[in-house]
Design an enzyme around this catalytic site. Sequence first.
Site, PDB file in Angstrom:
ATOM      1  CB  THR A  89       5.415  -2.386 -21.389  1.00 19.49           C
ATOM      2  OG1 THR A  89       4.422  -1.738 -20.627  1.00 19.49           O
ATOM      3  CG2 THR A  89       5.371  -3.871 -21.138  1.00 19.49           C
ATOM      4  NE  ARG A 107      -4.362   0.628 -18.023  1.00 22.91           N
ATOM      5  CZ  ARG A 107      -3.322   0.160 -18.711  1.00 22.91           C
ATOM      6  NH1 ARG A 107      -2.231  -0.214 -18.086  1.00 22.91           N
ATOM      7  NH2 ARG A 107      -3.361   0.085 -20.017  1.00 22.91           N
ATOM      8  N   GLY A 125      -3.457  -3.233 -17.321  1.00 21.49           N
ATOM      9  CA  GLY A 125      -3.507  -3.398 -18.774  1.00 21.49           C
ATOM     10  C   GLY A 125      -3.360  -4.855 -19.193  1.00 21.49           C
ATOM     11  CG  ASP A 126      -1.328  -5.541 -22.828  1.00 21.15           C
ATOM     12  OD1 ASP A 126      -1.170  -4.407 -22.331  1.00 21.15           O
ATOM     13  OD2 ASP A 126      -0.497  -6.062 -23.601  1.00 21.15           O
ATOM     14  CB  THR A 174       4.765  -3.810 -25.760  1.00 24.23           C
ATOM     15  OG1 THR A 174       4.866  -2.546 -25.093  1.00 24.23           O
ATOM     16  CG2 THR A 174       5.462  -3.701 -27.099  1.00 24.23           C
ATOM     17  N   GLY A 175       2.066  -2.106 -25.919  1.00 25.12           N
ATOM     18  CA  GLY A 175       1.331  -1.017 -26.558  1.00 25.12           C
ATOM     19  C   GLY A 175       0.112  -0.635 -25.740  1.00 25.12           C
ATOM     20  N   GLY A 206      -2.750  -1.094 -23.917  1.00 24.66           N
ATOM     21  CA  GLY A 206      -3.245  -2.305 -23.285  1.00 24.66           C
ATOM     22  C   GLY A 206      -4.741  -2.533 -23.409  1.00 24.66           C
TER      23      GLY A 206
HETATM   24  N1  ASP Z   1       0.656  -2.598 -22.567  1.00 22.81           N
HETATM   25  C1  ASP Z   1       1.031  -1.799 -21.422  1.00 22.81           C
HETATM   26  C2  ASP Z   1      -0.192  -1.395 -20.658  1.00 22.81           C
HETATM   27  O1  ASP Z   1      -1.197  -1.108 -21.267  1.00 22.81           O
HETATM   28  C3  ASP Z   1       1.774  -0.572 -21.821  1.00 22.81           C
HETATM   29  C4  ASP Z   1       2.968  -0.842 -22.695  1.00 22.81           C
HETATM   30  O2  ASP Z   1       3.043  -1.859 -23.377  1.00 22.81           O
HETATM   31  O3  ASP Z   1       3.864  -0.006 -22.699  1.00 22.81           O
HETATM   32  O4  ASP Z   1      -0.134  -1.348 -19.451  1.00 22.81           O
END
Ligand code: ASP
Length: 306
Positions: free
Chosen positions: A165, A193, A195-196, A216-217, A219
């Site tokens: 992301t 779906r 995410g965050d 990021t990470g 989610g």
């Molecule tokens: N946080 C993002 C998600 O869960 C993924 C990412 O940060 O790469 O959609």
Amino acid sequence: MERPVIVVHGGAWHIPAPLREAFHEGCRQAAGAGWAVLLSGGTALDAVEVAVRVLEDNPVYDAGRGSHSNSKGEVELDAFIMDGRTLELGAVAAVKRVKNPITLARRIMESNEHAFVVGDGAEVWAQTLGIPLCDPAELLGQPESTVAMPEDSWMPPGMQLPADTVGAVALDLAGNLAVGTSTGGTPNKRPGRVGDTPLVGCGAYADNAAGAAAATGWGERLMRLVLSKSACDLLAQGWTPQAAAEHLVAQLERRVAGYGGMIIVDRHGQVGLAHNTPHLSFAVIRVGEEMLSGTEVPKGLLGGAG
Ligand code: ASP
């Protein structure tokens, strides 16, 4: 007081060695584009939009062009933008035919009608707002089966797949803060779906009274801690951005066994970066300094948690 400042990231995960240079270079280009806006007197909001668009247009990252597909082989993109002057925000989720979701999020914010719009409704509105739809095939990244994954053993649950992301935070010459984020979400996610990334306070938050933060990470775990609003709350209590970033990333791991990274700038122009993944691709530009950039944040780069 240090103005202006821009910080961008291109995801926190285990970036395979052959991809690191491209991740690094993409962040440098995006930060440079946002910096040019800030130097010419542009707003933090303009700078984060421009920087995120550069990252969305770069197929290396999981945002805009090059996004991961869901389990049906389709892209579904999420984005968020927030203006620290007014706390106005715009968000989109699960859009399939928008090349730069960050710009759609901004137009939605500026419509003053709704703040968060998803799926078909967002695409129909995009056209009304003057944003043409594209062929989803233009956005699709490499098939998940061929995504180059690291072979060593750093593989905690939930992070077996890329997390690339993108996000940007900025402080402009007038002292305004803004944040923008954009993602294709996690590879092979279930259709629908989210995410965050587009959730206010989770993937991002900006408030002129405190700072701007993006996360990021993984989610599903990140959202439990409302990380980006938590970061702004800590800044308002007088924490440095680096201390806040390190604390929240440690909390992420301790409280919810989560993995990811954060970028933060406060209203004074101080910067914080932290991650508990092997890598975080990032770039930082501040007045009178060389660009700081890389694919991992060395301890003490920004003065430690102090
Ligand atoms: N946080 C993002 C998600 O869960 C993924 C990412 O940060 O790469 O959609």
